[in-house]
Scaffold this active site. Sequence first.
Site, PDB file in Angstrom:
ATOM      1  N   HIS A 225     -22.091 -32.792  67.912  1.00  0.00           N
ATOM      2  CA  HIS A 225     -21.213 -31.970  68.899  1.00  0.00           C
ATOM      3  C   HIS A 225     -21.348 -30.948  69.256  1.00  0.00           C
ATOM      4  CE1 HIS A 225     -19.552 -32.729  72.525  1.00  0.00           C
ATOM      5  NE2 HIS A 225     -17.925 -32.482  72.472  1.00  0.00           N
ATOM      6  N   HIS A 264     -28.628 -38.206  73.013  1.00  0.00           N
ATOM      7  CA  HIS A 264     -27.623 -38.439  73.072  1.00  0.00           C
ATOM      8  C   HIS A 264     -27.189 -39.375  73.205  1.00  0.00           C
ATOM      9  CE1 HIS A 264     -24.480 -37.316  76.524  1.00  0.00           C
ATOM     10  NE2 HIS A 264     -24.903 -35.743  75.727  1.00  0.00           N
ATOM     11  N   ASP A 321     -27.731 -27.927  74.633  1.00  0.00           N
ATOM     12  CA  ASP A 321     -27.882 -27.363  73.087  1.00  0.00           C
ATOM     13  C   ASP A 321     -28.790 -26.357  72.919  1.00  0.00           C
ATOM     14  OD1 ASP A 321     -24.933 -27.271  72.795  1.00  0.00           O
ATOM     15  OD2 ASP A 321     -25.037 -29.237  71.890  1.00  0.00           O
TER      16      ASP A 321
HETATM   17  N1  ACO Z   1     -33.690 -35.843  65.960  1.00  0.00           N
HETATM   18  C1  ACO Z   1     -34.155 -36.541  65.523  1.00  0.00           C
HETATM   19  N2  ACO Z   1     -33.820 -38.099  65.503  1.00  0.00           N
HETATM   20  C2  ACO Z   1     -32.713 -38.623  66.144  1.00  0.00           C
HETATM   21  C3  ACO Z   1     -32.534 -37.393  66.685  1.00  0.00           C
HETATM   22  C4  ACO Z   1     -32.692 -35.911  67.023  1.00  0.00           C
HETATM   23  N3  ACO Z   1     -31.960 -34.913  66.960  1.00  0.00           N
HETATM   24  N4  ACO Z   1     -30.829 -38.152  67.182  1.00  0.00           N
HETATM   25  C5  ACO Z   1     -31.001 -39.018  66.808  1.00  0.00           C
HETATM   26  N5  ACO Z   1     -32.852 -39.436  66.108  1.00  0.00           N
HETATM   27  C6  ACO Z   1     -32.396 -40.872  66.022  1.00  0.00           C
HETATM   28  C7  ACO Z   1     -31.571 -41.315  65.190  1.00  0.00           C
HETATM   29  O1  ACO Z   1     -32.226 -40.543  63.622  1.00  0.00           O
HETATM   30  C8  ACO Z   1     -32.011 -42.811  65.313  1.00  0.00           C
HETATM   31  O2  ACO Z   1     -33.125 -43.672  64.998  1.00  0.00           O
HETATM   32  P1  ACO Z   1     -33.393 -44.817  64.212  1.00  0.00           P
HETATM   33  O3  ACO Z   1     -32.515 -45.999  65.246  1.00  0.00           O
HETATM   34  O4  ACO Z   1     -34.784 -45.238  63.791  1.00  0.00           O
HETATM   35  O5  ACO Z   1     -32.432 -44.533  63.019  1.00  0.00           O
HETATM   36  C9  ACO Z   1     -31.950 -43.088  66.048  1.00  0.00           C
HETATM   37  O6  ACO Z   1     -32.500 -41.976  67.110  1.00  0.00           O
HETATM   38  C10 ACO Z   1     -30.768 -43.322  67.601  1.00  0.00           C
HETATM   39  O7  ACO Z   1     -29.393 -42.558  66.976  1.00  0.00           O
HETATM   40  P2  ACO Z   1     -27.950 -42.616  67.012  1.00  0.00           P
HETATM   41  O8  ACO Z   1     -27.480 -41.708  65.487  1.00  0.00           O
HETATM   42  O9  ACO Z   1     -27.921 -44.274  66.756  1.00  0.00           O
HETATM   43  O10 ACO Z   1     -28.002 -42.209  68.136  1.00  0.00           O
HETATM   44  P3  ACO Z   1     -26.085 -41.566  68.754  1.00  0.00           P
HETATM   45  O11 ACO Z   1     -26.080 -42.330  70.234  1.00  0.00           O
HETATM   46  O12 ACO Z   1     -24.777 -41.852  67.708  1.00  0.00           O
HETATM   47  O13 ACO Z   1     -27.021 -40.300  68.481  1.00  0.00           O
HETATM   48  C11 ACO Z   1     -26.241 -37.660  68.595  1.00  0.00           C
HETATM   49  C12 ACO Z   1     -26.044 -38.981  69.315  1.00  0.00           C
HETATM   50  C13 ACO Z   1     -25.204 -37.373  67.088  1.00  0.00           C
HETATM   51  C14 ACO Z   1     -25.686 -36.955  69.592  1.00  0.00           C
HETATM   52  C15 ACO Z   1     -27.861 -38.282  67.951  1.00  0.00           C
HETATM   53  O14 ACO Z   1     -28.922 -38.159  68.627  1.00  0.00           O
HETATM   54  C16 ACO Z   1     -28.075 -36.222  67.042  1.00  0.00           C
HETATM   55  O15 ACO Z   1     -27.337 -36.658  66.089  1.00  0.00           O
HETATM   56  N6  ACO Z   1     -28.776 -35.214  68.110  1.00  0.00           N
HETATM   57  C17 ACO Z   1     -28.777 -33.873  67.097  1.00  0.00           C
HETATM   58  C18 ACO Z   1     -27.383 -33.318  67.079  1.00  0.00           C
HETATM   59  C19 ACO Z   1     -27.288 -32.822  68.631  1.00  0.00           C
HETATM   60  O16 ACO Z   1     -28.243 -32.230  69.425  1.00  0.00           O
HETATM   61  N7  ACO Z   1     -25.440 -32.852  69.073  1.00  0.00           N
HETATM   62  C20 ACO Z   1     -25.784 -32.557  70.335  1.00  0.00           C
HETATM   63  C21 ACO Z   1     -25.795 -33.229  71.659  1.00  0.00           C
HETATM   64  S1  ACO Z   1     -24.883 -32.945  73.037  1.00  0.00           S
HETATM   65  C22 ACO Z   1     -23.560 -32.132  72.858  1.00  0.00           C
HETATM   66  O17 ACO Z   1     -22.617 -33.197  71.882  1.00  0.00           O
HETATM   67  C23 ACO Z   1     -23.091 -31.037  73.639  1.00  0.00           C
END
Ligand code: ACO
Length: 385
Positions: A225, A264, A321
């Site tokens: 987050h 996201h 971010d």
């Molecule tokens: N890098 C690489 N792959 C990613 C990323 C990433 N940053 N984010 C998601 N994915 C992939 C996952 O591995 C997954 O792949 P799969 O379907 O092949 O297994 C797919 O995308 C879906 O991911 P989920 O985790 O199910 O998506 P979710 O909605 O839960 O994730 C999250 C949202 C937690 C923000 C995720 O994108 C992430 O971890 N991002 C990196 C951390 C980040 O930047 N957080 C800040 C968000 S903005 C904020 O909160 C202010």
Amino acid sequence: MSDIETPQISRGLEGIYIAESRICKVNGAEGRLYYRGYPIEALVKNSSFEETTFLLLNGKLPTRAELDDITRQLADARDLPQGVVRIISEMSGKAESMDILRTATSALSAYDAETADMSPAANFRKSIRIISRMSSIVATIGRMRAGGSYINPDKALGHVENFMLMLNGKAPDKQALDIMKDMFVIHAEHSSNASTFGTMVAGSTLSDIYSAITAGISVLKGPLHGGADEAALKMMKQIGDPSNTESYIESALAGKQRIMGFGHRVYKAYDPRAKVLKEYLLSLQEHSSEEVRRYTAIALRAEKMMIEKLSASHGIWPNVDFFAGPVYVAAGIPVNLFTPIFAASRSAGWCAHMLEYWKDNRLFRPLEKYTGQIDLEYVPIEKRQ
Ligand code: ACO
């Protein structure tokens, strides 16, 4: 629901609406964000943190007199109780900035005669004090990390300018101030994300607003987050030279690592805040240091590669971010203050949500599907294997 039924489980509450709200609209499909109906781009361009705070708390843009009034109220509340300054000092050098912020914000409750007063008017007054003082706490954390001591706030200054004064002991230059004014507006609100929901869960028990905001800070800290801004800049540092970007991203993705600052839960298009920050960064180029230019080059190469690889297949785009780190560096902000500044700005949104939710409060109490055993025979300890 009986035990034999198979409930629908929404992991991470994905797709679940938890309340009605008039505060913020996130259009994830088209990458649009509105505070109280106003597009974020217009607010970043034209508004101040004080005005945005008024808008979030009251639902409308202020008149001149109302803006002067909230500006004065926020300025009047800035000074920190000595006990809170002592807590920050005691924790400095031992704890992370977000841990200090969480503890110091919680401690503010001890110095507020209205902590237990749950009337709407008292909660509004406490909101103003929290929004004002969280910035003073963050500035003091930064000041003490740098070996300095508490700087008295200056009531004559705007909220962000005073923050910079309390952080650095001197007035900011124009570029740094402009950047930080925009950062405070951009981070002020974002609907029912994890930290706002955490705030609301705590508040829904009719605990007090200090407890609710402390919960919000705890939730924001994590790298999935708010903590992603620090993590993204640390990654750029690790990449080092822009020419290493593609190989770094390639091997991180091959190792199933997440690239911080991308993806996201709601935006399946370019996060509009990331767009604003990217444009900002590009506009700073010729006026920024070699370090910022290097991070910018890395960020642009990483962005291109991630979009090519993951936007079509996974709907993954840069989030707020990703470009925030280099922008903060351009304003002279140390990495360990990125997420605390996010929290200090977001306090406006958290308080707005609490004030709104308490008008028609309902305890949050979701269910989980139990998959363990039942009716086990209790075995005395001496007979257990
Ligand atoms: N890098 C690489 N792959 C990613 C990323 C990433 N940053 N984010 C998601 N994915 C992939 C996952 O591995 C997954 O792949 P799969 O379907 O092949 O297994 C797919 O995308 C879906 O991911 P989920 O985790 O199910 O998506 P979710 O909605 O839960 O994730 C999250 C949202 C937690 C923000 C995720 O994108 C992430 O971890 N991002 C990196 C951390 C980040 O930047 N957080 C800040 C968000 S903005 C904020 O909160 C202010």
